[in-house]
Design a protein around this motif. Structure first.
Motif, mmCIF file in Angstrom:
data_model
loop_
_atom_site.group_PDB
_atom_site.id
_atom_site.type_symbol
_atom_site.label_atom_id
_atom_site.label_comp_id
_atom_site.label_asym_id
_atom_site.label_seq_id
_atom_site.Cartn_x
_atom_site.Cartn_y
_atom_site.Cartn_z
ATOM 1 N N ALA A 19 1.046 0.978 -2.467
ATOM 2 C CA ALA A 19 2.099 1.947 -2.788
ATOM 3 C C ALA A 19 1.672 3.366 -2.389
ATOM 4 O O ALA A 19 0.494 3.710 -2.390
ATOM 5 N N CYS A 23 5.068 6.768 -5.684
ATOM 6 C CA CYS A 23 5.456 5.492 -6.303
ATOM 7 C C CYS A 23 4.406 5.027 -7.299
ATOM 8 O O CYS A 23 4.725 4.358 -8.284
ATOM 9 N N GLN A 27 4.980 3.685 -11.471
ATOM 10 C CA GLN A 27 4.739 2.293 -11.814
ATOM 11 C C GLN A 27 4.116 2.138 -13.195
ATOM 12 O O GLN A 27 3.361 2.996 -13.641
ATOM 13 N N HIS A 36 6.193 -0.529 -4.335
ATOM 14 C CA HIS A 36 6.940 0.718 -4.183
ATOM 15 C C HIS A 36 8.107 0.734 -5.161
ATOM 16 O O HIS A 36 8.525 -0.296 -5.675
ATOM 17 N N THR A 38 10.422 2.107 -8.603
ATOM 18 C CA THR A 38 10.186 2.411 -10.011
ATOM 19 C C THR A 38 9.568 1.260 -10.770
ATOM 20 O O THR A 38 8.949 1.459 -11.794
#
Length: 86
Positions: A19, A23, A27, A36, A38
């Motif tokens: 990611a 991003c 997480q 990647h 939310t």
């Protein structure tokens, strides 16, 4: 030369799957740096993902099992109708 190119391709392809920094911040701690976007927004999302993973793994297991050892021995089985067309 082929080994060097293959090694480079495999090593560089591993860098793509991680990611990006923005991003990573969004997480949850279980998925930090892996995906990647939310990520899961609630515990229900983890439950849905887990149930789906169990279904996929069970389907894969039984597909491989029955592909390797089908177990049909009857001469009247439908596979003989398809395989023995005269």
């Amino acid at each position: 030369m082929k080994k060097a190119l293959l090694s480079f391709a495999l090593l560089s392809s591993g860098l793509i799957v991680f990611a990006c920094p923005p991003c990573e911040v969004a997480q949850p701690r279980y998925l930090k740096g892996i995906t990647h976007g939310t990520g899961p927004q609630s515990n229900w999302d983890f439950l849905i993902i887990s149930a789906t993973a169990v279904i996929v793994i069970a389907t894969l297991f039984f597909s491989i099992k029955w592909l390797l050892m089908p177990g049909e021995k009857s001469d009247t089985h439908i596979k003989h109708l398809i395989l023995n067309i005269d």
